[in-house]
Design an enzyme around this catalytic site. Structure first.
Site, short mmCIF file in Angstrom:
data_model
loop_
_atom_site.label_atom_id
_atom_site.label_comp_id
_atom_site.label_asym_id
_atom_site.label_seq_id
_atom_site.Cartn_x
_atom_site.Cartn_y
_atom_site.Cartn_z
N SER A 220 -4.09 -3.37 -0.91
CA SER A 220 -2.91 -4.03 -0.90
C SER A 220 -3.00 -5.26 -0.15
O SER A 220 -4.40 -6.25 0.32
CB SER A 220 -2.24 -3.42 1.29
OG SER A 220 -1.31 -4.08 1.68
N SER A 221 -2.04 -6.17 -0.34
CA SER A 221 -2.29 -7.98 0.38
C SER A 221 -2.67 -8.31 1.46
O SER A 221 -3.93 -9.42 1.81
CB SER A 221 -1.22 -8.51 -0.26
OG SER A 221 -1.27 -9.90 -0.34
N HIS A 222 -1.84 -7.66 2.72
CA HIS A 222 -1.86 -8.30 3.54
C HIS A 222 -2.26 -8.05 4.22
O HIS A 222 -3.16 -8.57 5.60
CB HIS A 222 -0.25 -7.94 3.82
CG HIS A 222 -0.06 -6.28 5.16
ND1 HIS A 222 -0.39 -6.10 5.66
CD2 HIS A 222 0.58 -5.05 4.08
CE1 HIS A 222 0.04 -5.03 6.47
NE2 HIS A 222 -0.20 -4.06 4.98
N CYS B 15 1.65 2.13 11.26
CA CYS B 15 2.17 3.21 10.81
C CYS B 15 2.76 3.88 11.56
O CYS B 15 3.69 4.61 11.29
CB CYS B 15 1.94 2.95 9.30
SG CYS B 15 2.13 2.14 8.08
N GLN C 291 -7.95 0.10 2.74
CA GLN C 291 -9.00 -0.04 4.53
C GLN C 291 -9.73 -1.25 3.94
O GLN C 291 -10.41 -1.85 4.86
CB GLN C 291 -8.40 0.18 5.00
CG GLN C 291 -7.57 0.85 6.48
CD GLN C 291 -7.22 -0.44 7.11
OE1 GLN C 291 -7.51 -1.08 7.56
NE2 GLN C 291 -5.93 -0.57 7.85
N THR D 58 11.87 -7.11 -10.12
CA THR D 58 11.75 -8.42 -10.31
C THR D 58 10.21 -9.24 -10.60
O THR D 58 10.19 -8.79 -8.96
CB THR D 58 12.52 -9.67 -10.42
OG1 THR D 58 13.82 -9.86 -11.24
CG2 THR D 58 12.18 -11.00 -11.05
N GLY E 19 1.17 -1.30 0.11
CA GLY E 19 -0.11 0.01 0.11
C GLY E 19 0.77 1.50 -0.14
O GLY E 19 0.61 2.07 -0.83
N THR E 20 2.03 0.88 1.24
CA THR E 20 2.79 2.66 0.67
C THR E 20 3.31 2.74 -0.15
O THR E 20 3.22 3.82 -0.96
CB THR E 20 3.71 2.22 2.24
OG1 THR E 20 3.24 2.43 3.29
CG2 THR E 20 5.43 3.32 1.87
#
Length: 376
Positions: free
Chosen positions: A197-199, A323, A177, A235, A69-70
């Site tokens: 974001s994935s996590h 964060c 979010q 990559t 996300g960042t």
């Protein structure tokens, strides 16, 4: 341990883990390699791109995979404003954005950009009138998050999009979010660019994505970059992306039922607080709010104490956005909604997820009740 910090990060789902392991063994090639192993990885990458585009109702040609996300926020904003710098130097954001965007806009100010930080009301929502009045002929872009990561307040994103499109101002929205928690449709919301974001959705850490409407020009942050159509160097992590998309498909398929379940748990918590007249304020908008986030202030109790007491009883909560944790300054969101510094330091966040149960809610309520009794 009862985990109630899902807004900070989520554990990977079994299916996402399985897909990662299988893909890492089979599709390990570099997508830029011209041999068959590289080509098979490249084909899988494009399938993932198409699948993510379906989930946010976008054109697959506007999807770019990132490290999270960042990075998504930073690359999206910088790529867009560099391509449109000739139009002006004015940018618009809010006082309650995620730290990655707040610090980016501070840096952009140091680089010569003029930034307007829109205020929010006591529930965390911006004024559409303030937004329209902030727009000038020099305005290039506005970045307004879909929902706040600390109190869960959801912005009137479609109305924001309508105003910005009327004035031909680019619209970026941080949807980290919200994706997988509420419906995200880039066309309906009139979003030009978004980050996810994935996590946050039971996928692996270190993966994310940006969407930029294909008709909009952008300029690579690092000239000469070849991966992801020049959007991001390095990559491409195909196994991670396949795992990310698997998690995204799962959470979006289950979204209606899970939204209802989490909303019921949230309301159960709030009803108990009100019924027992505990000295706790539920922060954020009463209706336009994410079902999984409960931002609250325990009156007269430092948020760090509340968090540590919960941890002592085997409950993981937070004092705000991950964060920002560890910073001595009080939550920017709390200050923005009108709290003074002492009140802002009383804030804690409980965030629910797919393994949260009613028993978990009852346990955290019991601990909070004991904390309140200590200070009554």
């Amino acid at each position: 341990m009862i985990y109630l910090d899902y807004a900070a990060t989520t554990p990977m789902s079994d299916e996402a883990l399985r897909i990662y392991n299988e893909t890492a063994k089979t599709f390990f090639g570099n997508t830029s390699s011209l041999h068959d192993i590289g080509s098979s990885a490249a084909r899988l990458l494009e399938i993932c791109r198409k699948e993510l585009a379906k989930l946010i109702h976008s054109d697959e040609n506007g999807i770019y995979f990132t490290s999270g996300g960042t990075e998504s926020n930073i690359l999206a904003i910088r790529s867009l404003i560099q391509a449109h710098r000739h139009k002006g130097n004015h940018l618009i954001t809010t006082t309650t954005e995620h730290a990655s965007l707040y610090h980016l806009f501070q840096q952009l100010e140091a680089e010569g950009y003029d930034v307007t930080y829109l205020p929010v009301d006591s529930s965390g929502i911006i004024s559409l009138k303030d937004l329209e009045e902030a727009i000038t002929p020099q305005t290039i872009l506005a970045s307004i998050h879909h929902a706040n990561s600390e109190i869960g307040t959801i912005q009137p994103i479609r109305e924001i999009g309508q105003i910005l499109r009327q004035y031909k101002v680019l619209f970026h929205s941080d949807c980290v979010q919200t994706f997988g928690k509420i419906h995200v449709d880039v066309e309906d919301m009139m979003i030009d660019s978004l980050s996810i974001s994935s996590h946050k959705i039971y996928g692996p850490k270190g993966l994310g994505a940006v969407y930029i409407r294909p008709s909009i020009k952008w300029k690579p942050c690092l000239p000469g970059t070849t991966h992801e159509s020049g959007f991001r160097p390095g990559t491409v992590n195909v196994p991670g992306i396949a795992s990310f998309i698997t998690a995204a498909q799962q959470i979006c398929t289950n979204l209606p039922n899970e939204h209802a379940r989490l909303a019921q748990l949230r309301q159960y918590f709030i009803r108990f607080i009100h019924k027992n007249q505990l000295p706790i304020t539920i922060e954020g908008h009463p209706e336009n709010v994410l079902p999984n986030i409960i931002g609250l202030s325990v009156h007269g109790v430092d948020g760090q104490y509340t968090m540590l007491e919960c941890n002592r009883h085997g409950i993981a909560i937070s004092t705000g956005s991950a964060c920002q944790v560890g910073k001595q300054a009080p939550s920017r969101t709390m200050i923005a909604i009108g709290k003074n510094k002492e009140e802002a330091k009383q804030f804690v966040r409980i965030s629910l997820g797919k393994w949260t149960t009613t028993n978990d809610i009852e346990t955290v309520i019991s601990v909070l009740k004991n904390i309140c009794n200590q200070f009554s």
